[in-house]
Design an enzyme around this catalytic site. Structure first.
Site, PDB file in Angstrom:
ATOM      1  N   THR A   1      42.267  11.150 -37.053  1.00  0.00           N
ATOM      2  CA  THR A   1      41.557  10.096 -36.379  1.00  0.00           C
ATOM      3  C   THR A   1      41.025  10.404 -35.044  1.00  0.00           C
ATOM      4  OG1 THR A   1      42.163   8.108 -37.303  1.00  0.00           O
ATOM      5  CG2 THR A   1      42.058   8.003 -35.085  1.00  0.00           C
TER       6      THR A   1
ATOM      7  N   GLU B   1      47.486   4.257 -29.182  1.00  0.00           N
ATOM      8  CA  GLU B   1      47.495   2.794 -29.226  1.00  0.00           C
ATOM      9  C   GLU B   1      48.875   2.242 -28.878  1.00  0.00           C
ATOM     10  OE1 GLU B   1      43.931   2.261 -32.483  1.00  0.00           O
ATOM     11  OE2 GLU B   1      46.012   2.248 -33.158  1.00  0.00           O
TER      12      GLU B   1
ATOM     13  N   ASN C   1      46.979  -2.619 -34.417  1.00  0.00           N
ATOM     14  CA  ASN C   1      46.592  -2.255 -35.760  1.00  0.00           C
ATOM     15  C   ASN C   1      46.693  -3.405 -36.747  1.00  0.00           C
ATOM     16  OD1 ASN C   1      45.925   0.793 -36.020  1.00  0.00           O
ATOM     17  ND2 ASN C   1      47.590   0.647 -34.538  1.00  0.00           N
TER      18      ASN C   1
ATOM     19  N   THR D   1      39.914  -7.715 -37.007  1.00  0.00           N
ATOM     20  CA  THR D   1      39.554  -9.026 -36.467  1.00  0.00           C
ATOM     21  C   THR D   1      39.275  -8.957 -34.976  1.00  0.00           C
ATOM     22  OG1 THR D   1      41.908  -9.531 -36.155  1.00  0.00           O
ATOM     23  CG2 THR D   1      40.866 -10.286 -38.198  1.00  0.00           C
TER      24      THR D   1
END
Length: 406
Positions: A189, A275, A401, A406
């Protein structure tokens, strides 16, 4: 080698820019990198069997060994798992970029990052490429704009530039990267783009890249997931006008050292932006029989979710370190293992020669309370060593995550 304030536009003959075109709600979402001279390209790609359309397109171009002059990157949409239409859309992005710059579409690499399984909004992307191409420049600010435009859940942009001298010529390497989640060893990623004005053969550029990623991007992990879109793309346009490097001589070694520094720095920056990450963890394994053993052990430690959560909780749970080493597949004598934690607050040995030590829990907590922590695992099997980098695993990672689409 000298580190300078710069990024992707630092080498001679390289222009770039980044822009907001409307793929995402607010942040910049399209980046372009352009070499005024035809450049040699090298690349490495995700090991995931499921590969996004841009990865397949780029693999084809790199394998054909033609010249490359541009890279166009969109963020906010991965163009992955999008079937035949995804491939057509990738080629349309390349063609649109080529038309803007007077190139062939086969001279344009494409990258995408973002949500998987959603068709690209080509009615936005094509006009966006045309509009953004008008902003191309070699300015420092343009490099910053490009680095911002490739971000998704990243919290900061990642750039670097270095220079060094060869035969009286100044060689420059510039780079930018994105990535903060779905990061795992063996290309995951992350997108990394590197430009250089060095004059080097395609074969040695490719060799330098493949050797570098083994101990840079392939030694990082945030969460154990390998993405569908990962790639490292390198362009070398020869604008520095040094004598062609086509043998593995001293000039090649000097380039390789600077190039690896750039890759390692960008890899570490990706981990620092993991993250929800609160801690940057370096795992150093020394004393193995082979280099491969050292890499496997270091990666096993850094990818363990139990190790990651222990660091999040600032718990000196050395047993999880030894456990991760034990299931790595590497054979070693546990009676000769020493485990140590180090940070700016001090250092502490938790196990020595296979024997657990009684230690001050409060002091250990103080060491683990720091943001940067180093784990040292010493074996007595041989003289090889390796380093891996990762981060802790937090509540915030789950939140980010869980809400990604959204």
């Amino acid at each position: 080698m000298k580190i300078i304030d710069g990024g992707i536009t630092s080498p001679k003959g390289i222009k770039a820019t980044g822009n907001y075109i409307g793929i995402k709600k607010k942040r910049k979402d399209l980046a372009i990198v352009y070499s005024e001279l035809p450049a040699k390209g090298a690349a490495t790609f995700t090991t995931n069997v499921v590969k996004a359309a841009p990865v397949l397109w780029n693999q084809q171009l790199i394998n054909e060994k033609g010249n490359i002059q541009a890279i166009v990157v969109n963020s906010g949409n991965a163009n992955a798992c999008t079937g035949e239409q995804g491939m057509l859309d990738t080629q349309q992005m390349a063609q649109t970029m080529a038309d803007c710059l007077g190139l062939k579409k086969e001279e344009v690499l494409v990258a995408s990052t973002g949500v998987i399984g959603v068709p690209l909004p080509m009615d936005i992307i094509c006009p966006g490429i045309e509009k953004t191409a008008l902003k191309l420049s070699c300015l420092r600010e343009s490099a910053k704009e490009a680095a911002e435009a490739i971000m998704t859940t990243d919290t900061f942009s990642k750039e670097i530039a270095v220079t060094f001298e060869l035969d009286g010529k100044t060689i420059t390497i510039g780079g930018m990267a994105k990535g903060s989640g779905m990061i795992h060893p063996n290309m995951a990623t992350m997108l990394s783009f590197i430009t250089t004005d060095i004059n080097i053969s395609r074969e040695l550029l490719d060799k330098a890249l493949k050797e570098s990623i083994v101990d840079s991007y392939n030694m990082i992990s945030v969460d154990g997931d390998t993405s569908t879109n990962d790639m490292v793309l390198v362009l070398a346009n020869g604008a520095a006008e040094n004598a062609l490097i086509d043998t593995e001589n001293e000039d090649y070694e000097q380039f390789k050292k600077a190039f690896h520094y750039v890759n390692t720095y960008l890899a570490q920056q990706i981990v620092r932006d993991g993250e929800g990450a609160g801690k940057f963890i370096e795992v150093y394994v020394k004393g193995t029989k082979t280099k491969s053993d050292a890499r496997i052990l270091a990666k096993s430690i850094i990818t363990s979710n139990l190790v990651k959560t222990a660091f999040f909780g600032e718990d000196a749970n050395w047993g999880r370190i030894l456990c991760a080493m034990g299931y790595s597949g590497v054979q070693f004598d546990t009676s000769k293992v020493t485990i140590q934690f180090v940070s700016e607050a001090g250092s502490i040995i938790l196990m020595k020669n296979g024997t657990p030590l009684v230690f001050d829990e409060d002091y250990a907590y103080k060491i683990l309370h720091e943001k940067d922590i180093k784990v040292i695992a010493l074996l007595e099997e041989g003289s090889e060593e390796a380093t891996a980098w990762g981060c802790d695993l937090s509540y915030e990672y789950v939140r980010i995550n869980g809400e990604y689409r959204t």
